[in-house]
Design a protein around this motif. Structure first.
Motif, PDB file in Angstrom:
ATOM      1  N   HIS A 229       0.819  -1.209   0.000  1.00  0.00           N
ATOM      2  CA  HIS A 229       0.000   0.000   0.000  1.00  0.00           C
ATOM      3  C   HIS A 229       0.857   1.264   0.000  1.00  0.00           C
ATOM      4  CE1 HIS A 229      -3.352   2.597   0.953  1.00  0.00           C
ATOM      5  NE2 HIS A 229      -2.693   3.054   2.008  1.00  0.00           N
ATOM      6  N   ILE A 230       1.924   1.264   0.814  1.00  0.00           N
ATOM      7  CA  ILE A 230       2.622   2.536   1.059  1.00  0.00           C
ATOM      8  C   ILE A 230       3.912   2.703   0.243  1.00  0.00           C
ATOM      9  CG2 ILE A 230       3.968   1.777   3.077  1.00  0.00           C
ATOM     10  CD1 ILE A 230       3.366   4.489   4.332  1.00  0.00           C
ATOM     11  N   ALA A 231       4.556   1.584  -0.122  1.00  0.00           N
ATOM     12  CA  ALA A 231       5.915   1.728  -0.665  1.00  0.00           C
ATOM     13  C   ALA A 231       5.909   1.965  -2.169  1.00  0.00           C
ATOM     14  CB  ALA A 231       6.719   0.480  -0.344  1.00  0.00           C
ATOM     15  N   ASP A 232       6.950   2.653  -2.638  1.00  0.00           N
ATOM     16  CA  ASP A 232       7.157   2.799  -4.074  1.00  0.00           C
ATOM     17  C   ASP A 232       8.040   1.680  -4.602  1.00  0.00           C
ATOM     18  OD1 ASP A 232       5.771   5.261  -4.140  1.00  0.00           O
ATOM     19  OD2 ASP A 232       7.539   6.203  -3.249  1.00  0.00           O
ATOM     20  N   ARG A 233       9.073   1.372  -3.811  1.00  0.00           N
ATOM     21  CA  ARG A 233       9.925   0.241  -4.143  1.00  0.00           C
ATOM     22  C   ARG A 233      10.034  -0.621  -2.908  1.00  0.00           C
ATOM     23  NH1 ARG A 233      15.445   1.364  -5.931  1.00  0.00           N
ATOM     24  NH2 ARG A 233      15.350   2.975  -4.335  1.00  0.00           N
ATOM     25  N   VAL A 234      10.340  -1.892  -3.096  1.00  0.00           N
ATOM     26  CA  VAL A 234      10.383  -2.810  -1.974  1.00  0.00           C
ATOM     27  C   VAL A 234      11.705  -3.566  -2.000  1.00  0.00           C
ATOM     28  CG1 VAL A 234       9.276  -4.777  -0.850  1.00  0.00           C
ATOM     29  CG2 VAL A 234       7.882  -3.092  -2.038  1.00  0.00           C
ATOM     30  N   ALA A 235      12.348  -3.625  -0.826  1.00  0.00           N
ATOM     31  CA  ALA A 235      13.549  -4.442  -0.688  1.00  0.00           C
ATOM     32  C   ALA A 235      13.211  -5.610   0.227  1.00  0.00           C
ATOM     33  CB  ALA A 235      14.688  -3.623  -0.096  1.00  0.00           C
ATOM     34  N   VAL A 236      13.586  -6.805  -0.179  1.00  0.00           N
ATOM     35  CA  VAL A 236      13.318  -7.990   0.625  1.00  0.00           C
ATOM     36  C   VAL A 236      14.626  -8.423   1.260  1.00  0.00           C
ATOM     37  CG1 VAL A 236      12.477 -10.356   0.605  1.00  0.00           C
ATOM     38  CG2 VAL A 236      11.490  -8.676  -0.941  1.00  0.00           C
ATOM     39  N   MET A 237      14.614  -8.528   2.567  1.00  0.00           N
ATOM     40  CA  MET A 237      15.848  -8.880   3.256  1.00  0.00           C
ATOM     41  C   MET A 237      15.770 -10.312   3.755  1.00  0.00           C
ATOM     42  SD  MET A 237      17.404  -6.023   5.770  1.00  0.00           S
ATOM     43  CE  MET A 237      19.009  -6.549   6.291  1.00  0.00           C
ATOM     44  N   TYR A 238      16.889 -10.992   3.688  1.00  0.00           N
ATOM     45  CA  TYR A 238      16.963 -12.324   4.278  1.00  0.00           C
ATOM     46  C   TYR A 238      18.329 -12.489   4.911  1.00  0.00           C
ATOM     47  CZ  TYR A 238      16.801 -17.362   4.873  1.00  0.00           C
ATOM     48  OH  TYR A 238      16.815 -18.613   5.417  1.00  0.00           O
ATOM     49  N   LEU A 239      18.361 -12.752   6.176  1.00  0.00           N
ATOM     50  CA  LEU A 239      19.591 -13.034   6.908  1.00  0.00           C
ATOM     51  C   LEU A 239      20.674 -11.978   6.669  1.00  0.00           C
ATOM     52  CD1 LEU A 239      20.036 -15.422   8.781  1.00  0.00           C
ATOM     53  CD2 LEU A 239      21.434 -16.476   7.021  1.00  0.00           C
ATOM     54  N   GLY A 240      20.298 -10.718   6.841  1.00  0.00           N
ATOM     55  CA  GLY A 240      21.292  -9.650   6.786  1.00  0.00           C
ATOM     56  C   GLY A 240      21.625  -9.154   5.402  1.00  0.00           C
ATOM     57  N   LYS A 241      21.008  -9.767   4.370  1.00  0.00           N
ATOM     58  CA  LYS A 241      21.305  -9.307   3.016  1.00  0.00           C
ATOM     59  C   LYS A 241      20.014  -9.015   2.280  1.00  0.00           C
ATOM     60  CE  LYS A 241      25.647 -11.581   2.547  1.00  0.00           C
ATOM     61  NZ  LYS A 241      26.521 -12.444   1.820  1.00  0.00           N
ATOM     62  N   ILE A 242      20.120  -8.169   1.270  1.00  0.00           N
ATOM     63  CA  ILE A 242      18.939  -7.908   0.457  1.00  0.00           C
ATOM     64  C   ILE A 242      18.872  -8.972  -0.624  1.00  0.00           C
ATOM     65  CG2 ILE A 242      17.903  -6.313  -1.177  1.00  0.00           C
ATOM     66  CD1 ILE A 242      18.665  -4.069   0.511  1.00  0.00           C
ATOM     67  N   ALA A 243      17.745  -9.683  -0.673  1.00  0.00           N
ATOM     68  CA  ALA A 243      17.588 -10.725  -1.670  1.00  0.00           C
ATOM     69  C   ALA A 243      17.097 -10.124  -2.975  1.00  0.00           C
ATOM     70  CB  ALA A 243      16.606 -11.782  -1.173  1.00  0.00           C
ATOM     71  N   GLU A 244      16.172  -9.175  -2.833  1.00  0.00           N
ATOM     72  CA  GLU A 244      15.590  -8.602  -4.047  1.00  0.00           C
ATOM     73  C   GLU A 244      15.156  -7.177  -3.770  1.00  0.00           C
ATOM     74  OE1 GLU A 244      12.503 -10.924  -5.770  1.00  0.00           O
ATOM     75  OE2 GLU A 244      12.034  -9.424  -7.295  1.00  0.00           O
ATOM     76  N   LEU A 245      15.378  -6.311  -4.745  1.00  0.00           N
ATOM     77  CA  LEU A 245      14.947  -4.918  -4.632  1.00  0.00           C
ATOM     78  C   LEU A 245      14.304  -4.541  -5.953  1.00  0.00           C
ATOM     79  CD1 LEU A 245      14.949  -2.078  -3.342  1.00  0.00           C
ATOM     80  CD2 LEU A 245      17.267  -1.795  -4.145  1.00  0.00           C
ATOM     81  N   SER A 246      12.993  -4.271  -5.918  1.00  0.00           N
ATOM     82  CA  SER A 246      12.271  -4.014  -7.163  1.00  0.00           C
ATOM     83  C   SER A 246      11.213  -2.952  -6.929  1.00  0.00           C
ATOM     84  CB  SER A 246      11.554  -5.280  -7.636  1.00  0.00           C
ATOM     85  OG  SER A 246      12.469  -6.258  -8.029  1.00  0.00           O
ATOM     86  N   PRO A 247      10.770  -2.322  -8.012  1.00  0.00           N
ATOM     87  CA  PRO A 247       9.591  -1.472  -7.876  1.00  0.00           C
ATOM     88  C   PRO A 247       8.426  -2.312  -7.367  1.00  0.00           C
ATOM     89  CG  PRO A 247      10.654  -1.092  -9.976  1.00  0.00           C
ATOM     90  CD  PRO A 247      11.336  -2.266  -9.355  1.00  0.00           C
ATOM     91  N   ARG A 248       7.536  -1.670  -6.618  1.00  0.00           N
ATOM     92  CA  ARG A 248       6.493  -2.402  -5.921  1.00  0.00           C
ATOM     93  C   ARG A 248       5.675  -3.300  -6.842  1.00  0.00           C
ATOM     94  NH1 ARG A 248       1.974   1.389  -4.019  1.00  0.00           N
ATOM     95  NH2 ARG A 248       2.035   1.716  -6.254  1.00  0.00           N
ATOM     96  N   ASP A 249       5.152  -2.723  -7.929  1.00  0.00           N
ATOM     97  CA  ASP A 249       4.221  -3.483  -8.755  1.00  0.00           C
ATOM     98  C   ASP A 249       4.897  -4.685  -9.387  1.00  0.00           C
ATOM     99  OD1 ASP A 249       2.263  -1.762  -8.059  1.00  0.00           O
ATOM    100  OD2 ASP A 249       2.572  -0.433  -9.792  1.00  0.00           O
ATOM    101  N   ASP A 250       6.143  -4.491  -9.832  1.00  0.00           N
ATOM    102  CA  ASP A 250       6.878  -5.607 -10.429  1.00  0.00           C
ATOM    103  C   ASP A 250       7.093  -6.699  -9.405  1.00  0.00           C
ATOM    104  OD1 ASP A 250       6.983  -4.089 -12.625  1.00  0.00           O
ATOM    105  OD2 ASP A 250       9.101  -3.512 -12.435  1.00  0.00           O
ATOM    106  N   LEU A 251       7.457  -6.281  -8.186  1.00  0.00           N
ATOM    107  CA  LEU A 251       7.782  -7.276  -7.165  1.00  0.00           C
ATOM    108  C   LEU A 251       6.557  -8.112  -6.823  1.00  0.00           C
ATOM    109  CD1 LEU A 251      10.275  -7.485  -4.661  1.00  0.00           C
ATOM    110  CD2 LEU A 251       8.084  -7.343  -3.524  1.00  0.00           C
ATOM    111  N   TYR A 252       5.419  -7.457  -6.692  1.00  0.00           N
ATOM    112  CA  TYR A 252       4.235  -8.215  -6.301  1.00  0.00           C
ATOM    113  C   TYR A 252       3.681  -9.019  -7.460  1.00  0.00           C
ATOM    114  CZ  TYR A 252       4.115  -6.196  -1.681  1.00  0.00           C
ATOM    115  OH  TYR A 252       4.426  -5.876  -0.398  1.00  0.00           O
ATOM    116  N   ALA A 253       3.861  -8.508  -8.710  1.00  0.00           N
ATOM    117  CA  ALA A 253       3.321  -9.232  -9.854  1.00  0.00           C
ATOM    118  C   ALA A 253       4.243 -10.378 -10.256  1.00  0.00           C
ATOM    119  CB  ALA A 253       3.139  -8.265 -11.022  1.00  0.00           C
TER     120      ALA A 253
END
Lengths: 328, 350
Positions: B227-251
């Motif tokens: 709802h709120i973010a423009d881009r989303v970073a997904v973190m796993y165990l201290g590292k960023i696994a994926e960083l994408s624009p919101r719509d791309d990441l969810y789609a």
């Protein structure tokens, strides 16, 4: 309100605490008159303190004792050192309400003079112990670097046996201090210093424990993110929140100091024997315990009741200073 | 560089941020290892943008947020906020930078000093960084309370007299007091009722629009981040696994971990829920004190390959604006992918 404004427009609405203010989601202009004037913290504390019956009684009694020892000599002009040998060992009467001792000195006058010393020693020694304890507790809790060394120092002091240490201090420094600043002030300083320096450790430990817990709370982190420097962090966020245990330590500390001073006088190592304190009156009284028990009962009751009053007062004050308890 | 969507200079630039907490053990309290809470995180946030930072508990999201604001002394890497180096600033310099960057905390109960009135709490940043008179401070505090929707008459009350949502508003007002440009929201809604969550998130969005704020929005609530973010970073165990624009990441989630996270979001439509296949991860998150060799996720990844257990994948841009650290998207010398990209989640295909 002390200064009345000339025009009535600016007068805040009286008793506006119950005035319903419509909830405004995002900043509609509110009339200035609906805003509560900043409440005086002291008043809140007093309002809560009043609700604690024991604390009120304690405070009342403590004030009574304070007034008695401060103003007593005006109302009861007998000298505590005046010897009326013909009236010695008399029981309570109108001329001597508490009786006289084996030299015919008036016990009421001696109680008043003794109370002044005992309370002065108790309050000053407590203040010193509290200051040292809070300082060391906060420093060792807040600054990790100092923790080890300060806590080992605390352990060291805790391991010192109190009475023998005081006795040694008395023997070593009594005469030099007496020569330097007079017998009474010298002994007073020595007793206060001795008691203060040997009784700060429990406070330090309690405060350290609380500071360690507080330091991890998010509001301390929030203050850090604001950029509050360490000293204001301590005065603004840490100290007010360790007030409760410090308060309890303080009240227990007064009691402790009075009792330790009594013990010292009782052992004959405190103030000179002609200089009355509650403790020395108690010691003098024990020789005549069987024939004149009131000579022990009066100073003993004074010590116990003062200690009790102070403890109740501290209890009420601690509750009153906590905004979460206030108003319940 | 990393903010492909916008051409503006990023406000916040985080490069290879590392935050390791030492482990002391044994009789002599020797340093025997480190918890790698944040281990090489790189991202940019541009002015006015909201970057959502998601991940499961203990993956280092909050530590990352706090390290960016230098609430911890970081182990390595660099953080630049509004052109100034935060990571290596001295105490006085850092203090002068504080007004630019503020934080909203997770637990509104714990983040407000119980012994201070609301007015004093909100005025604390003003006390520290401005020389306003008492009347000016009061006016500013009232103004801030209006802004976050708190009744001015509550200024003399204590935090325990408020509800959770109101307390969070107090925390937001305090963060706004110095007109910051960048606010780290550390799970600001996690401790609130669902009904209040929406209010607080909407308030944050309104404030962003009116004041031009930049957020790092840390959360584990994927739908709120959507709802709120423009881009989303997904973190796993201290590292960023994926960083994408919101719509791309969810789609179209690229990283297997993102896919697993998204498939764990409850689907309100029962028919769609039955049609979708869930990626259920097995096992636990490895200890950040002893992360696996190679890719962090190789112990639980459903599409793990040999290379994953040997080599840690680089965090690379695989499509415009889309960054992922996964060997599935490695390309060989001639540009062909080493492995065919896994088709998108079945629930997403019409």
């Amino acid at each position: 309100m002390t200064d009345r404004p000339d025009h009535t427009d600016d007068v805040p609405v009286a008793g506006n605490e119950a005035t319903p203010v419509p909830f405004n989601p995002v900043g509609a202009a509110q009339s200035q008159r609906l805003i509560e004037a900043p409440r005086s913290q002291l008043r809140d504390v007093w309002d809560q303190f009043k609700t604690h019956k024991g604390a009120l009684f304690g405070a009342g009694f403590f004030v009574f004792i304070l007034l008695a020892v401060l103003l007593g000599p005006l109302l009861w002009p007998l000298e505590p050192t005046f010897i009326d040998i013909r009236a010695r060992n008399s029981g309570p009467s109108l001329t001597h309400p508490f009786g006289t001792d084996q030299l015919g000195r008036d016990i009421l006058a001696r109680m008043i003079a003794g109370g002044r010393t005992s309370l002065a020693v108790g309050l000053t020694a407590m203040a010193l112990a509290l200051f040292l304890g809070t300082l060391i507790g906060v420093l060792s809790g807040y600054f990790r670097r100092l923790d080890g060394i300060l806590m080992r120092l605390t352990d060291l002091f805790l391991a010192l046996p109190l009475l023998p240490l005081l006795l040694v201090m008395m023997l070593l420094f009594r005469d030099s201090l007496r020569a330097a600043i007079g017998p009474e002030t010298g002994i007073f300083l020595l007793v206060v210093l001795g008691i203060g320096v040997t009784s700060w450790m429990p406070t330090a430990r309690i405060v350290r424990g609380d500071v360690l817990a507080l330091k991890e709370r998010e509001f301390v982190l929030a203050a850090r993110s604001i950029g509050t420097p360490a000293r204001r962090m301590i005065t603004r966020h840490i100290l007010p929140n360790v007030l409760s245990p410090v308060m309890v330590s303080a009240t227990l500390g007064i009691a402790n100091a009075i009792i330790t001073e009594s013990a010292l006088s009782f052992l004959g190592l405190g103030f000179p024997s002609d200089y009355p304190t509650w403790g020395s009156l108690l010691r003098d009284g024990t020789d005549y315990l069987q024939s004149y028990p009131e000579r022990v009962i009066f100073p003993g009751a004074a010590i116990s009741l003062t200690v009790l009053a102070v403890n109740y007062m501290g209890d009420g004050l601690r509750d009153a200073l906590d905004p979460r308890i206030r108003g319940r | 560089m990393l903010d492909a969507g916008t051409g503006r200079e990023p406000l916040v630039r985080v490069r290879d941020l590392k935050m390791h907490f030492p482990i002391h053990s044994g009789l002599l309290r020797r340093r025997t290892g480190a918890v790698k809470a944040v281990d090489g995180v790189t991202f940019d946030i541009s002015q006015g943008e909201t970057l959502g930072l998601v991940g499961e508990s203990g993956c280092g999201k909050s530590t990352c947020g706090r390290a960016i604001l230098r609430l911890y002394d970081i182990t390595g890497g660099s953080v630049t906020i509004a052109g100034r180096d935060v990571a290596h600033a001295g105490p006085n310099e850092l203090r002068r930078m504080r007004p630019t960057m503020q934080m909203v905390f997770q637990d509104p109960q714990a983040s407000l000093n119980p012994r201070m009135t609301v007015a004093r709490i909100i005025a604390e940043p003003l006390d520290e960084h401005t020389r306003l008179s008492r009347a000016e401070k009061t006016a500013r505090v009232h103004d801030l309370m209006d802004r976050v929707g708190l009744n001015r008459a509550f200024a003399n009350r204590y935090p325990h007299e408020f509800s959770g949502g109101q307390r969070q508003r107090i925390g937001i007002a305090r963060a706004l007091a110095l007109n910051p440009r960048f606010i780290v929201c550390d799970e600001p809604i996690a401790a609130l009722d669902v009904s209040i969550q929406a209010q607080v998130v909407n308030l944050l969005e309104e404030l962003q629009d009116s004041l031009g704020l930049t957020y790092l929005f840390i959360s584990h609530d994927l739908s709120m981040v959507r709802h709120i973010a423009d881009r989303v970073a997904v973190m796993y165990l201290g590292k960023i696994a994926e960083l994408s624009p919101r719509d791309d990441l969810y789609a179209d989630p690229l990283h297997p971990y993102t896919r697993a996270l998204l498939s764990a979001v409850p689907e309100p439509d029962p028919e769609a829920a039955a049609a979708s296949s869930r990626t259920i991860l097995t096992g636990d998150v490895p200890s950040p004190a002893n992360p696996p060799k190679g890719c962090n996720f190789c112990t639980r990844c459903p599409s793990v390959m040999d290379i994953c257990r040997r080599i840690d994948p680089d965090f690379r841009e695989v499509a415009p604006g889309r960054h992922v650290a996964c060997h599935l998207y490695d390309t060989t010398q001639d540009g062909r992918p080493t492995a065919a990209p896994i088709p998108t989640r079945q629930g997403e295909t019409p």
